[in-house]
Design an enzyme around this catalytic site. Structure first.
Site, PDB file in Angstrom:
ATOM      1  N   GLU A 295     -12.223  -4.850  -1.952  1.00  0.00           N
ATOM      2  CA  GLU A 295     -12.081  -3.392  -1.847  1.00  0.00           C
ATOM      3  C   GLU A 295     -13.220  -2.864  -0.985  1.00  0.00           C
ATOM      4  O   GLU A 295     -14.345  -3.369  -1.035  1.00  0.00           O
ATOM      5  CB  GLU A 295     -12.123  -2.768  -3.253  1.00  0.00           C
ATOM      6  CG  GLU A 295     -12.297  -1.278  -3.323  1.00  0.00           C
ATOM      7  CD  GLU A 295     -11.195  -0.499  -2.624  1.00  0.00           C
ATOM      8  OE1 GLU A 295     -11.520   0.449  -1.900  1.00  0.00           O
ATOM      9  OE2 GLU A 295     -10.012  -0.868  -2.796  1.00  0.00           O
TER      10      GLU A 295
ATOM     11  N   PHE B 290      -7.295  -4.556  -1.371  1.00  0.00           N
ATOM     12  CA  PHE B 290      -7.303  -3.107  -1.591  1.00  0.00           C
ATOM     13  C   PHE B 290      -7.244  -2.867  -3.106  1.00  0.00           C
ATOM     14  O   PHE B 290      -6.409  -2.128  -3.613  1.00  0.00           O
ATOM     15  CB  PHE B 290      -6.128  -2.425  -0.889  1.00  0.00           C
ATOM     16  CG  PHE B 290      -6.004  -2.742   0.580  1.00  0.00           C
ATOM     17  CD1 PHE B 290      -6.721  -2.016   1.521  1.00  0.00           C
ATOM     18  CD2 PHE B 290      -5.179  -3.762   1.025  1.00  0.00           C
ATOM     19  CE1 PHE B 290      -6.612  -2.300   2.879  1.00  0.00           C
ATOM     20  CE2 PHE B 290      -5.060  -4.062   2.371  1.00  0.00           C
ATOM     21  CZ  PHE B 290      -5.779  -3.327   3.303  1.00  0.00           C
TER      22      PHE B 290
ATOM     23  N   CYS C 266       6.603  20.418  -4.380  1.00  0.00           N
ATOM     24  CA  CYS C 266       7.903  19.775  -4.573  1.00  0.00           C
ATOM     25  C   CYS C 266       8.858  20.198  -3.459  1.00  0.00           C
ATOM     26  O   CYS C 266       8.840  21.341  -3.013  1.00  0.00           O
ATOM     27  CB  CYS C 266       8.514  20.156  -5.925  1.00  0.00           C
ATOM     28  SG  CYS C 266       7.613  19.517  -7.348  1.00  0.00           S
TER      29      CYS C 266
ATOM     30  N   CYS D 194       3.556  23.770 -14.019  1.00  0.00           N
ATOM     31  CA  CYS D 194       3.773  22.627 -13.127  1.00  0.00           C
ATOM     32  C   CYS D 194       4.491  21.550 -13.923  1.00  0.00           C
ATOM     33  O   CYS D 194       3.850  20.777 -14.650  1.00  0.00           O
ATOM     34  CB  CYS D 194       2.455  22.109 -12.572  1.00  0.00           C
ATOM     35  SG  CYS D 194       2.671  20.726 -11.413  1.00  0.00           S
TER      36      CYS D 194
ATOM     37  N   CYS E  47       3.128   2.909  -0.909  1.00  0.00           N
ATOM     38  CA  CYS E  47       3.649   4.259  -1.134  1.00  0.00           C
ATOM     39  C   CYS E  47       4.303   4.803   0.129  1.00  0.00           C
ATOM     40  O   CYS E  47       4.636   5.989   0.188  1.00  0.00           O
ATOM     41  CB  CYS E  47       2.534   5.187  -1.600  1.00  0.00           C
ATOM     42  SG  CYS E  47       1.191   5.394  -0.398  1.00  0.00           S
TER      43      CYS E  47
END
Length: 413
Positions: free
Chosen positions: A292, A272, A71, A145, A366
């Site tokens: 894919e 994908f 983090c 976590c 992302c």
């Protein structure tokens, strides 16, 4: 030697940035408006003390924060943190000259990450299992976590013991732990070659601890229960080490956005496609062609479709879309496309989509930087960007997901 600095803004990786005579200085765990002392080394510095704290500074959620490299920004108040993630997407689009209203960030709750990649290594003090310190090879062995699902955290000691049993190397190795509907799926990478006795002992341990599966470098060592995840209502038996979205809630949010956009499409190409997180949901009302490059993922998708009921036809194709993207002529057979590439994006595939007549496109990414590049290609090819939604499934990290929806007006004859 320590020096005093004033933080002016947050950098893209979550570090505070101070402006100095020799350029920008990056100081982790600091916030805009703060005055700090730090030990400088070239363009980075180690925080020594906060002299004047920002009113947005909060207590971190985890005792390992600032040591563990998992983090970067637990110390920032939630609304400001959400704004920072939102702005990362906006800045990436602006850098490519793309103007679009950015929807509100879809937030990520703590204790929801279902897929965690630990690093392990045998040391003189025992087996280390945790995350690597930022910009270092040092492993910080963790006891908690707050981003991960409780069922993963509850088994940290047993996962550490399993790492000890499978370790056949003096080097660090990875242990990917995925929470499935059948239990924890443990995929180990680069732990060394196991002897027969090690395999037997590790297998007995997996059974005793109720784990779903243990695989090492793709080889299934033991699988008491086939790991299964649900994509919508479809159960998928995922292969060892398979890619999954980090949180189930984020995956569903992305699927909902994509599904609404492509609702009018009768035939959709899912590029994908992975194990089918989009394809198998979209097949509830549309025919889907899933493409894919990973054979195991594609096989899992196809098997799930064949055992499911109530779906439209799903076809699959193994193809490396980086080397051989679907051409615009192939794409013209579809009236909807969704693509969700790795962080490198889908530049060549986007060029083919841009040349096509596909009316509805959903781009999932992302990486806002490569997403902005790919969207620029699509917009230049005649697509209209209708919306962009940032989705935070990488809590307290610099990473942010986004879903962009585009339409291409019909060409006049």
């Amino acid at each position: 030697m320590n020096a005093r600095f004033t933080i002016t803004r947050l950098g893209s990786q979550g570090d505070g940035v101070a402006e100095t005579e020799t350029g920008e200085l990056f100081i982790p765990f600091t916030l805009p408006g703060e005055t700090v002392t730090a030990a400088r080394e070239r363009d980075r510095a180690t925080l020594m003390s906060v002299l004047e704290a920002s009113p947005l500074r909060i207590d971190p959620a985890c005792r390992h924060f600032t040591e563990c490299g998992g983090c970067a920004i637990q110390h920032l108040e939630a609304k400001a943190y959400h704004r920072w993630k939102h702005d990362k997407v906006a800045h990436a689009l602006n850098s490519k000259g793309i103007s679009c209203d950015i929807d509100a960030l879809v937030p990520c709750a703590p204790q929801t990450r279902r897929r965690v990649v630990f690093t392990a290594r045998r040391s003189e003090a025992g087996m280390l299992l945790g995350f690597v310190r930022a910009l270092s090879s040092e492993i910080i062995s963790i006891e908690e976590c707050p981003i991960s699902l409780p069922e993963i955290v509850a088994k940290l000691d047993r996962l550490r013991a399993l790492a000890e049993l499978v370790c056949a190397t003096t080097k660090s190795f990875r242990m990917t732990v995925t929470a499935s509907g059948s239990g924890l799926d443990v995929a180990v990478h680069e732990s060394g070659k196991l002897g027969e006795n090690q395999r037997r002992v590790a297998s007995n341990f997996v059974i005793a601890q109720g784990l779903a599966r243990l695989s090492i470098d793709g080889e299934i060592i033991i699988e008491p229960k086939k790991p299964v995840v649900l994509f919508g209502s479809v159960a998928v038996a995922v292969p060892p080490g398979a890619f999954l979205q980090a949180t189930e809630a984020a995956e569903q949010a992305m699927a909902d956005i994509v599904g609404r956009h492509l609702a009018r499409a009768r035939k959709i190409a899912d590029l994908f496609a992975g194990c089918g997180s989009f394809a198998l949901r979209l097949a509830a009302r549309s025919e889907v062609h899933a493409v894919e490059g990973d054979a195991a993922a594609l096989s899992a998708l196809d098997r799930a479709f064949r055992f499911a009921s109530g779906l439209k036809r799903v076809t699959s194709e193994r193809r490396d879309l980086f080397r051989r993207p679907l051409t615009f002529k192939e794409l013209n057979a579809f009236d909807g496309v969704v693509f969700d590439p790795p962080r490198a994006g889908a530049e060549d595939q986007s060029k083919q989509i841009a040349r096509s007549d596909v009316p509805l496109v959903a781009a999932v990414s992302c990486n806002p930087v490569t997403l902005a590049r790919d969207l620029r290609i699509l917009v230049d090819g005649g697509y209209v960007l209708k919306s962009v939604t940032p989705i935070d499934q990488f809590l307290w990290s610099p990473h942010v997901e986004a879903v962009a929806l585009l339409e291409k007006p019909k060409r006049r004859r």
